[in-house]
Design a protein around this motif. Structure first.
Motif, PDB file in Angstrom:
ATOM      1  N   VAL A 178       0.856  -1.071   0.014  1.00 47.61           N
ATOM      2  CA  VAL A 178       0.151   0.115   0.000  1.00 47.61           C
ATOM      3  C   VAL A 178       0.839   1.037  -0.088  1.00 47.61           C
ATOM      4  O   VAL A 178       0.342   2.333  -0.424  1.00 47.61           O
ATOM      5  CB  VAL A 178      -0.986   0.055   1.271  1.00 47.61           C
ATOM      6  N   ALA A 179       2.060   1.324   0.307  1.00 51.68           N
ATOM      7  CA  ALA A 179       2.877   2.396   0.349  1.00 51.68           C
ATOM      8  C   ALA A 179       4.274   1.928   0.285  1.00 51.68           C
ATOM      9  O   ALA A 179       4.600   0.757   0.985  1.00 51.68           O
ATOM     10  CB  ALA A 179       2.491   3.190   1.613  1.00 51.68           C
ATOM     11  N   ILE A 180       5.311   2.948  -0.030  1.00 51.59           N
ATOM     12  CA  ILE A 180       6.741   2.613  -0.038  1.00 51.59           C
ATOM     13  C   ILE A 180       7.204   4.194   0.507  1.00 51.59           C
ATOM     14  O   ILE A 180       6.837   5.036   0.104  1.00 51.59           O
ATOM     15  CB  ILE A 180       7.098   2.658  -1.469  1.00 51.59           C
ATOM     16  N   LEU A 181       7.898   4.063   1.463  1.00 51.46           N
ATOM     17  CA  LEU A 181       8.651   5.141   2.163  1.00 51.46           C
ATOM     18  C   LEU A 181       9.985   5.104   1.726  1.00 51.46           C
ATOM     19  O   LEU A 181      10.895   4.342   2.376  1.00 51.46           O
ATOM     20  CB  LEU A 181       8.415   5.081   3.925  1.00 51.46           C
ATOM     21  N   ARG A 182      10.482   6.343   1.123  1.00 56.87           N
ATOM     22  CA  ARG A 182      11.643   6.291   0.352  1.00 56.87           C
ATOM     23  C   ARG A 182      12.421   7.873   0.764  1.00 56.87           C
ATOM     24  O   ARG A 182      11.579   8.733   0.426  1.00 56.87           O
ATOM     25  CB  ARG A 182      11.624   5.974  -1.051  1.00 56.87           C
ATOM     26  N   ASP A 183      13.339   7.843   1.360  1.00 55.82           N
ATOM     27  CA  ASP A 183      13.970   9.063   1.765  1.00 55.82           C
ATOM     28  C   ASP A 183      12.833  10.039   2.454  1.00 55.82           C
ATOM     29  O   ASP A 183      12.800  11.372   2.078  1.00 55.82           O
ATOM     30  CB  ASP A 183      14.585  10.026   0.489  1.00 55.82           C
ATOM     31  N   GLN A 184      12.337   9.454   3.459  1.00 57.78           N
ATOM     32  CA  GLN A 184      11.219  10.165   4.385  1.00 57.78           C
ATOM     33  C   GLN A 184      10.108  10.691   3.458  1.00 57.78           C
ATOM     34  O   GLN A 184       9.147  11.349   3.926  1.00 57.78           O
ATOM     35  CB  GLN A 184      11.951  11.193   5.092  1.00 57.78           C
ATOM     36  N   ALA A 185       9.928  10.102   2.122  1.00 62.07           N
ATOM     37  CA  ALA A 185       8.667  10.637   1.275  1.00 62.07           C
ATOM     38  C   ALA A 185       7.990   9.366   1.028  1.00 62.07           C
ATOM     39  O   ALA A 185       8.357   8.478   0.620  1.00 62.07           O
ATOM     40  CB  ALA A 185       9.218  11.387   0.163  1.00 62.07           C
TER      41      ALA A 185
END
Length: 247
Positions: free
Chosen positions: A177-184
């Motif tokens: 449902v989501a990917i968190l990459r570089d705090q985004a």
């Protein structure tokens, strides 16, 4: 939204404060009248009484509540309130606070609990999420123990790095449902490429967690699901190249 909160201690008051800031209508029920003065809550309605008594809940007009939150420090009270709210007043959603992790198994739909909030378990999950890389961490249990929100931090030597979301044959009952990459946060699409350090968030059935863990955590072997995805990806690329030469 009308929310009834049973228990005006530190937990109940904190919940009420947040909900009031979001412009919800709040009614707090507590046995001790002195909590009203020291709560510092403005705009909340109060009812002094025993929430395990039907008469108190009738005075609270619980049938008009959208949500009932049982937030006392006594698991027995939280279970009884949830059960009465659901069976006697038909409240659409109940949230129960779990104080003793050993009682967690009782906080399900048989006791009228829609969502169980196990603070020790949640804190443990957040600690593990912060330090565990390469393992699946359950953050939250949803739908009375049927589904969960889980997180996986991709190690920098993971076998899924470089694959797109669409390359991987995810378990049937697990949804990325989501990917968190570089705090985004990123809303995943089939073409998003997985990178080391990505935090992947899934909503999954609890039964499917083991399959998801095996897919993500275990070193890949010949013929394994990730290897199959790589080979499939390679075949598609080769087919596209051949089509290009034919033209």
């Amino acid at each position: 939204m009308k929310v009834v909160i049973v228990g005006a201690g530190s937990v109940g008051s904190s919940i009420a404060r947040e909900l009031l800031s979001h412009k919800h209508e709040i009614l707090l029920i507590d046995l001790k009248p002195e909590v009203i003065g020291r709560s510092g809550l403005r705009g909340a309605h109060w009812l002094v009484g025993d929430a395990c008594e039907l008469s108190t809940l009738k005075d609270a007009r619980l049938e008009d509540a959208d949500v009932v939150v049982s937030a006392t420090g006594d698991d027995k009270v939280n279970l009884v309130v949830s059960l009465l709210a659901k069976t006697e007043f038909g409240v659409g959603r109940t949230v129960g606070r779990v104080n003793n992790p050993k009682n967690d198994w009782m906080f399900d739909d048989s006791w009228g609990v829609d969502v169980a909030v196990n603070t020790p378990q949640l804190m443990t999950a957040l600690v593990e999420e912060a330090v565990e890389i390469g393992d699946l961490v359950r953050l939250l249990t949803l739908q009375t123990g049927v589904s969960s929100l889980v997180e996986f931090t991709v190690p920098h030597d993971s076998h899924v790095i470089g694959l797109t979301v669409g390359d991987i044959d995810w378990p049937e009952d697990a949804a990325l449902v989501a990917i968190l990459r570089d705090q985004a946060p990123i809303t995943p699409s089939r073409d998003d490429v997985i990178d080391g350090g990505d935090e992947l968030f899934f909503v999954t059935t609890i039964a499917a967690e083991d399959g998801l863990r095996a897919l993500l955590s275990a070193p890949d072997s010949a013929g394994g699901p990730v290897q199959a995805a790589v080979e499939h990806h390679g075949r598609e690329a080769q087919a596209a190249a051949d089509d290009g030469f034919d033209g």
